[in-house]
Design a protein around this motif. Structure first.
Motif, PDB file in Angstrom:
ATOM      1  N   VAL A   1      16.022   5.245   0.780  1.00  0.00           N
ATOM      2  CA  VAL A   1      16.859   6.492  -0.031  1.00  0.00           C
ATOM      3  C   VAL A   1      16.829   7.568   0.927  1.00  0.00           C
ATOM      4  O   VAL A   1      15.820   7.779   1.661  1.00  0.00           O
ATOM      5  CB  VAL A   1      16.000   6.875  -1.258  1.00  0.00           C
ATOM      6  CG1 VAL A   1      16.476   7.865  -1.930  1.00  0.00           C
ATOM      7  CG2 VAL A   1      15.718   5.641  -2.182  1.00  0.00           C
TER       8      VAL A   1
ATOM      9  N   GLY B   1       0.883  -1.262   0.007  1.00  0.00           N
ATOM     10  CA  GLY B   1      -0.023   0.096   0.178  1.00  0.00           C
ATOM     11  C   GLY B   1       0.815   1.250  -0.101  1.00  0.00           C
ATOM     12  O   GLY B   1       2.202   1.161   0.382  1.00  0.00           O
TER      13      GLY B   1
ATOM     14  N   VAL C   1       5.330  -8.544   1.095  1.00  0.00           N
ATOM     15  CA  VAL C   1       5.132  -7.264   1.222  1.00  0.00           C
ATOM     16  C   VAL C   1       6.039  -6.402   0.790  1.00  0.00           C
ATOM     17  O   VAL C   1       7.093  -6.168   1.593  1.00  0.00           O
ATOM     18  CB  VAL C   1       4.521  -6.994   2.444  1.00  0.00           C
ATOM     19  CG1 VAL C   1       3.947  -5.550   2.664  1.00  0.00           C
ATOM     20  CG2 VAL C   1       3.365  -7.787   3.040  1.00  0.00           C
TER      21      VAL C   1
HETATM   22  P1  TYM Z   1       4.296   5.325   2.326  1.00  0.00           P
HETATM   23  O1  TYM Z   1       3.095   5.946   1.605  1.00  0.00           O
HETATM   24  O2  TYM Z   1       4.974   6.310   3.507  1.00  0.00           O
HETATM   25  O3  TYM Z   1       5.422   5.025   1.351  1.00  0.00           O
HETATM   26  C1  TYM Z   1       4.979   4.062   0.427  1.00  0.00           C
HETATM   27  C2  TYM Z   1       6.145   3.109   0.244  1.00  0.00           C
HETATM   28  O4  TYM Z   1       7.467   3.958   0.102  1.00  0.00           O
HETATM   29  C3  TYM Z   1       8.515   3.576   0.883  1.00  0.00           C
HETATM   30  N1  TYM Z   1       9.281   4.591   1.147  1.00  0.00           N
HETATM   31  C4  TYM Z   1      10.555   4.675   1.072  1.00  0.00           C
HETATM   32  N2  TYM Z   1      11.568   3.638   0.548  1.00  0.00           N
HETATM   33  C5  TYM Z   1      12.939   3.729   0.738  1.00  0.00           C
HETATM   34  N3  TYM Z   1      13.526   4.995   0.821  1.00  0.00           N
HETATM   35  C6  TYM Z   1      12.631   5.963   1.258  1.00  0.00           C
HETATM   36  N4  TYM Z   1      13.048   7.350   1.996  1.00  0.00           N
HETATM   37  C7  TYM Z   1      10.983   5.937   1.335  1.00  0.00           C
HETATM   38  N5  TYM Z   1      10.173   6.841   1.879  1.00  0.00           N
HETATM   39  C8  TYM Z   1       9.050   5.791   1.793  1.00  0.00           C
HETATM   40  C9  TYM Z   1       7.621   2.885   2.217  1.00  0.00           C
HETATM   41  O5  TYM Z   1       8.507   2.229   2.776  1.00  0.00           O
HETATM   42  C10 TYM Z   1       6.626   2.257   1.510  1.00  0.00           C
HETATM   43  O6  TYM Z   1       6.793   0.993   1.260  1.00  0.00           O
HETATM   44  N6  TYM Z   1       2.263   2.494   6.123  1.00  0.00           N
HETATM   45  C11 TYM Z   1       2.646   2.571   4.694  1.00  0.00           C
HETATM   46  C12 TYM Z   1       1.486   2.219   3.639  1.00  0.00           C
HETATM   47  C13 TYM Z   1       0.658   0.791   3.964  1.00  0.00           C
HETATM   48  C14 TYM Z   1       1.213  -0.330   3.699  1.00  0.00           C
HETATM   49  C15 TYM Z   1       0.233  -1.243   4.056  1.00  0.00           C
HETATM   50  C16 TYM Z   1       2.105  -0.990   3.213  1.00  0.00           C
HETATM   51  C17 TYM Z   1      -0.433   0.768   4.513  1.00  0.00           C
HETATM   52  N7  TYM Z   1      -0.930  -0.448   4.487  1.00  0.00           N
HETATM   53  C18 TYM Z   1      -0.086  -2.639   3.755  1.00  0.00           C
HETATM   54  C19 TYM Z   1       2.534  -2.204   2.933  1.00  0.00           C
HETATM   55  C20 TYM Z   1       1.408  -3.316   3.306  1.00  0.00           C
HETATM   56  C21 TYM Z   1       3.106   3.712   4.339  1.00  0.00           C
HETATM   57  O7  TYM Z   1       2.845   4.693   5.094  1.00  0.00           O
HETATM   58  O8  TYM Z   1       3.871   3.979   3.331  1.00  0.00           O
END
Ligand code: TYM
Length: 328
Positions: free
Chosen positions: A185, A8, A144
């Motif tokens: 990142v 997600g 996931v």
């Molecule tokens: P979110 O919306 O903050 O971010 C989406 C995805 O991007 C990844 N991400 C990163 N990866 C590498 N470096 C970074 N700087 C960086 N910033 C963000 C996050 O790890 C994510 O994979 N809680 C989750 C959303 C969610 C979810 C789920 C994910 C809700 N339900 C079920 C997996 C399964 C979130 O806030 O991601």
């Protein structure tokens, strides 16, 4: 049947390179091998205050971005969380199985609630990881694909699933994170922190214009405060970006120059910017075209919700029976 994958992403307005390299790129790759379900998690987004019309627009915008980045609705299921109410139903059942202490120890909760009075922190922020567990478990997903910042939430998901299985009988499989090489990142302007929408100047949006990309990369921090032999984190981050977008021979050249201490960071930055622009331009162009076709996007999301809902409904039935919520 092939392994089920779920992930997600929040519709928070800006989708940046961290999201792309840490997660979305993997989503695209995995759709060719597995049964993939991807969700725009708008219920997660409202754990912090949102303006209604902006939130609604951000969902459409994110859908266009994900499709532009390569998600193929013929190969994966893409839908919006609020279109499948089984997520929030399961979330309540799981909430009743989760100790408050464990939620209070979540790093993201601690970061987001830091310095705030308990009376001003929404309970949604605390319960957020339970909803995330429900998102995954409602599909009995096993893999996931996420960035490194989500590992603690995945551990909690495993704990909750185990607790459910121990209480009500084997129901959920063990969930595993799937990570890219660029699972974290870093912020361009503060490379000890992760790239994030909440740090201005830290990120490059997936749909950013070339000139703005050049400017931001030029300003990227390469110096390091730490007196260490190790590569400064800002330089390591530029290498991560280069590896993600440039051919191997270009990466090798800069690696050798770094080892020989002949590297010029201005040249490294220029190479990073130009390869980034080359990689992101087709995404930006597809995004602009898709934005002109909101009806097509809506049709994709509603078909996705229908597909997802079938699975979610069947699993929720089984779960409700096990918990004793079906009384006839
Ligand atoms: P979110 O919306 O903050 O971010 C989406 C995805 O991007 C990844 N991400 C990163 N990866 C590498 N470096 C970074 N700087 C960086 N910033 C963000 C996050 O790890 C994510 O994979 N809680 C989750 C959303 C969610 C979810 C789920 C994910 C809700 N339900 C079920 C997996 C399964 C979130 O806030 O991601």
């Amino acid at each position: 049947m092939s392994k089920r994958i779920f992930s997600g992403i929040q519709p928070t307005g800006i989708i940046h390179l961290g999201n792309y390299l840490g997660a979305i790129k993997n989503w695209v790759d995995l759709q060719y091998k597995y049964d993939c379900i991807y969700c725009i998690v708008n219920y997660h987004a409202i754990t912090i205050p949102q303006e209604a019309n902006i939130l609604a627009a951000n969902v459409m915008d994110l859908a266009a971005t994900l499709l532009a980045a390569g998600l193929d609705p013929e190969r994966c299921t893409l839908f919006v969380q609020s279109d499948v109410p089984e997520h929030t139903e399961l979330s309540w059942i799981l909430t009743c199985l989760t100790p408050v202490g464990q939620l209070e120890r979540m790093t993201q909760y601690k970061d987001k609630s830091q310095g705030q009075n308990a009376d001003s922190i929404g309970a949604g922020l605390l319960c957020y990881p339970i909803l995330m567990a429900a998102d995954i478990l409602i599909y009995k997903a096993e893999g996931v694909p996420v960035g490194q910042d989500q590992t603690q939430h995945l551990e909690l998901t495993r704990d909750i699933a185990r607790r459910f299985n121990n209480t009500y009988g084997e129901t959920f499989p063990e969930v595993e994170g799937i990570f890219t090489k660029a699972a974290k990142v870093m912020a361009l302007n503060e490379p000890t922190k992760k790239m994030s929408k909440s740090i201005p100047g830290s990120y490059i949006a997936l749909t950013e214009e070339p000139d703005s990309i050049r400017k931001k990369i030029k300003r990227a921090v390469t110096a390091s405060d730490a007196d260490s032999e190790q590569m400064p984190p800002g330089v390591a981050n530029l290498f991560t970006l280069l590896e993600s977008f440039a051919p191997q021979e270009v990466v090798d050249r800069f690696v050798q120059e770094y080892a020989a201490q002949t590297i010029r960071y201005a040249e490294l930055k220029e190479a990073v910017a130009e390869h980034l622009i080359a990689g992101l331009t087709p995404i930006r162009e597809r995004y602009q075209a898709l934005k002109e076709q909101p009806e097509q996007i809506k049709a994709i999301l509603s078909r996705g919700a229908e597909q997802a809902r079938k699975i979610a409904q069947a699993n929720l039935q089984e779960i409700k029976e096990k918990v004793g919520l079906k009384y006839y």
